[in-house]
Design a protein around this motif. Structure first.
Motif, PDB file in Angstrom:
ATOM      1  N   UNK A 227       0.520  -1.007   0.244  1.00 49.15           N
ATOM      2  CA  UNK A 227       0.187   0.297  -0.171  1.00 49.15           C
ATOM      3  C   UNK A 227       1.040   1.509   0.010  1.00 49.15           C
ATOM      4  N   UNK A 228       2.150   1.534   1.023  1.00 50.96           N
ATOM      5  CA  UNK A 228       2.940   2.591   0.850  1.00 50.96           C
ATOM      6  C   UNK A 228       3.412   2.645  -0.259  1.00 50.96           C
ATOM      7  N   UNK A 229       4.068   1.859  -0.739  1.00 55.40           N
ATOM      8  CA  UNK A 229       4.708   1.684  -2.378  1.00 55.40           C
ATOM      9  C   UNK A 229       3.622   2.176  -3.383  1.00 55.40           C
ATOM     10  N   UNK A 230       2.849   1.840  -2.840  1.00 56.47           N
ATOM     11  CA  UNK A 230       2.052   2.108  -4.018  1.00 56.47           C
ATOM     12  C   UNK A 230       1.558   3.691  -3.894  1.00 56.47           C
ATOM     13  N   UNK A 231       1.671   4.424  -3.257  1.00 58.33           N
ATOM     14  CA  UNK A 231       1.909   6.162  -2.698  1.00 58.33           C
ATOM     15  C   UNK A 231       0.258   6.668  -2.046  1.00 58.33           C
ATOM     16  N   UNK A 232      -0.400   5.572  -1.150  1.00 61.84           N
ATOM     17  CA  UNK A 232      -1.328   5.352  -0.827  1.00 61.84           C
ATOM     18  C   UNK A 232      -1.718   6.262   0.617  1.00 61.84           C
ATOM     19  N   UNK A 233      -0.407   6.305   1.179  1.00 68.85           N
ATOM     20  CA  UNK A 233      -0.863   6.410   2.470  1.00 68.85           C
ATOM     21  C   UNK A 233      -0.655   7.909   2.119  1.00 68.85           C
ATOM     22  N   UNK A 234      -1.846   8.581   3.313  1.00 70.76           N
ATOM     23  CA  UNK A 234      -2.865   9.653   3.592  1.00 70.76           C
ATOM     24  C   UNK A 234      -3.666   9.823   2.649  1.00 70.76           C
ATOM     25  N   UNK A 235      -4.017   8.784   1.327  1.00 70.69           N
ATOM     26  CA  UNK A 235      -4.709   9.192   0.711  1.00 70.69           C
ATOM     27  C   UNK A 235      -6.508   9.034   1.038  1.00 70.69           C
ATOM     28  N   UNK A 270      -7.227  -1.274  -6.597  1.00 77.39           N
ATOM     29  CA  UNK A 270      -6.840  -0.722  -7.750  1.00 77.39           C
ATOM     30  C   UNK A 270      -5.135  -0.581  -7.935  1.00 77.39           C
ATOM     31  N   UNK A 271      -5.121   0.719  -6.812  1.00 74.12           N
ATOM     32  CA  UNK A 271      -2.849   1.438  -7.385  1.00 74.12           C
ATOM     33  C   UNK A 271      -2.452   0.411  -6.768  1.00 74.12           C
ATOM     34  N   UNK A 272      -2.364  -0.347  -5.763  1.00 76.12           N
ATOM     35  CA  UNK A 272      -1.237  -1.975  -5.755  1.00 76.12           C
ATOM     36  C   UNK A 272      -1.670  -2.554  -6.922  1.00 76.12           C
ATOM     37  N   UNK A 273      -3.052  -3.257  -7.104  1.00 78.80           N
ATOM     38  CA  UNK A 273      -2.762  -3.651  -8.876  1.00 78.80           C
ATOM     39  C   UNK A 273      -1.806  -3.481  -9.690  1.00 78.80           C
ATOM     40  N   UNK A 274      -2.025  -2.050 -10.385  1.00 78.93           N
ATOM     41  CA  UNK A 274      -1.476  -1.566 -11.013  1.00 78.93           C
ATOM     42  C   UNK A 274      -0.165  -1.525 -11.454  1.00 78.93           C
ATOM     43  N   UNK A 275      -0.013  -0.930  -9.529  1.00 75.54           N
ATOM     44  CA  UNK A 275       1.630  -0.876  -9.300  1.00 75.54           C
ATOM     45  C   UNK A 275       2.390  -2.141  -8.713  1.00 75.54           C
ATOM     46  N   UNK A 277       0.834  -5.354  -9.280  1.00 74.56           N
ATOM     47  CA  UNK A 277       0.726  -6.491 -10.095  1.00 74.56           C
ATOM     48  C   UNK A 277      -0.101  -7.982  -9.273  1.00 74.56           C
ATOM     49  N   UNK A 278      -0.217  -6.967  -7.567  1.00 74.90           N
ATOM     50  CA  UNK A 278      -0.281  -7.952  -6.200  1.00 74.90           C
ATOM     51  C   UNK A 278      -2.142  -7.857  -6.414  1.00 74.90           C
ATOM     52  N   UNK A 279      -3.129  -8.134  -6.026  1.00 74.45           N
ATOM     53  CA  UNK A 279      -4.522  -8.538  -6.270  1.00 74.45           C
ATOM     54  C   UNK A 279      -4.398  -8.368  -4.448  1.00 74.45           C
ATOM     55  N   UNK A 280      -4.872  -7.460  -3.742  1.00 73.46           N
ATOM     56  CA  UNK A 280      -4.955  -7.328  -2.045  1.00 73.46           C
ATOM     57  C   UNK A 280      -5.918  -8.449  -1.813  1.00 73.46           C
ATOM     58  N   UNK A 281      -6.854  -8.807  -1.315  1.00 74.67           N
ATOM     59  CA  UNK A 281      -7.619  -9.552  -0.430  1.00 74.67           C
ATOM     60  C   UNK A 281      -8.125  -8.588   0.898  1.00 74.67           C
ATOM     61  N   UNK A 282      -9.232  -8.485   0.551  1.00 78.38           N
ATOM     62  CA  UNK A 282      -9.788  -7.876   2.214  1.00 78.38           C
ATOM     63  C   UNK A 282      -9.611  -8.469   3.188  1.00 78.38           C
TER      64      UNK A 282
END
Length: 291
Positions: A227-235, A270-275, A277-282
């Motif tokens: 999540x962090x690497x995909x730039x989502x921290x603070x999103x 979606x951002x993690x998948x794009x960055x 290629x990993x599908x995060x599971x809830x």
């Protein structure tokens, strides 16, 4: 329907969940004891869905509310008793109570439950875990009441545990569980609980409206790092935010709807998948209907 506990129509669930958002339960049932719950489920129309609610920490209740019956186990299901190296726990007992009782009885190995903001029923259903341990490591058996009202005792093997998942049938309610630890010194057990509590305080936004860990750790990865690497921290999305302190936590900054929170989670996926290629599971459970 005659019950000895409390049955409430159109019961608001937002006050009962950590995110403090979401709609109402069509019915909220707080049984007086296991007999009351068994009789209620036996007599309830089989078409009516049933869901158990613990402390509401790992849960998004959608804004349109939850159809059917939400079962909440209160004080009658919150006792914990130690005997030798085993702990017999009510399904409504908190992880803090279980671990503290174990400490006082000199039972080691269950300290990790101190760090999970939930109840025994949720631990059993979700194979709750933290700090390298999980429920499957300590569970001997669980007493459940099935959706039909039938009572059954299930062994750890019966529950088919995998990572944050069990084979517990839909609509079943865990009313008790037996855990096994190992002999230990109370002072050493307390020291381990203190270590875990300090690590949690340092790394997680505990004083916020949150739901705990949002996504499961994919094989070979840490969810928060992805999540962090995909730039989502603070999103943000509306009044929902990805925590600045721990990127695998979502926050309600005040007036977020459950739709905001869930949509933010989907933005992150979606951002993690794009960055990466990993599908995060809830990991957080999402229940009910959208408004």
């Amino acid at each position: 329907m005659r019950v000895r506990g409390r049955l409430t129509a159109a019961a608001p669930l937002a006050p009962l969940v950590w995110f403090k958002s979401g709609g109402a339960a069509q019915w909220l049932f707080e049984p007086k004891d296991a007999d009351d719950l068994a009789a209620f489920l036996r007599d309830l129309d089989p078409a009516v869905p049933v869901m158990a609610l613990g402390l509401g920490s790992n849960l998004i209740v959608r804004d349109g509310g939850v159809p059917g019956v939400v079962v909440r186990l209160g004080k009658p299901f919150a006792a914990v008793r130690a005997d030798g190296d085993t702990l017999t726990c009510g399904g409504g007992a908190s992880g803090i109570l279980v671990s503290s009782t174990a400490r006082d009885a000199g039972i080691a190995g269950v300290e990790f439950l101190r760090s999970i903001p939930g109840t025994v029923g949720g631990f059993v259903r979700m194979n709750g875990g933290a700090y390298g341990r999980e429920t499957a490591d300590i569970l001997l058996s669980a007493d459940v009441i099935l959706r039909t009202g039938e009572r059954r005792t299930l062994s750890c093997a019966d529950l088919g545990y995998t990572y944050r998942h069990s084979a517990l049938p839909d609509g079943a309610v865990v009313v008790a569980a037996t855990f096994r630890g190992t002999p230990g010194e109370p002072a050493a057990i307390q020291a381990e609980m203190d270590r875990i509590a300090a690590a949690r305080e340092a790394s997680q936004p505990l004083r916020s409206k949150t739901g705990g860990s949002t996504f499961k750790n994919p094989p070979g990865h840490k969810a928060w790092q992805l999540v962090d690497a995909a730039g989502c921290r603070g999103l943000t999305r509306g009044a929902a935010q990805v925590s600045e302190k721990h990127a695998n936590f979502l926050l309600n900054l005040g007036a977020a709807t459950s739709a905001d929170i869930e949509a933010l989670g989907e933005d992150v996926r979606a951002r993690v998948k794009a960055h990466a290629g990993v599908e995060l599971e809830w990991e957080i459970q999402r229940v009910g209907v959208a408004k």
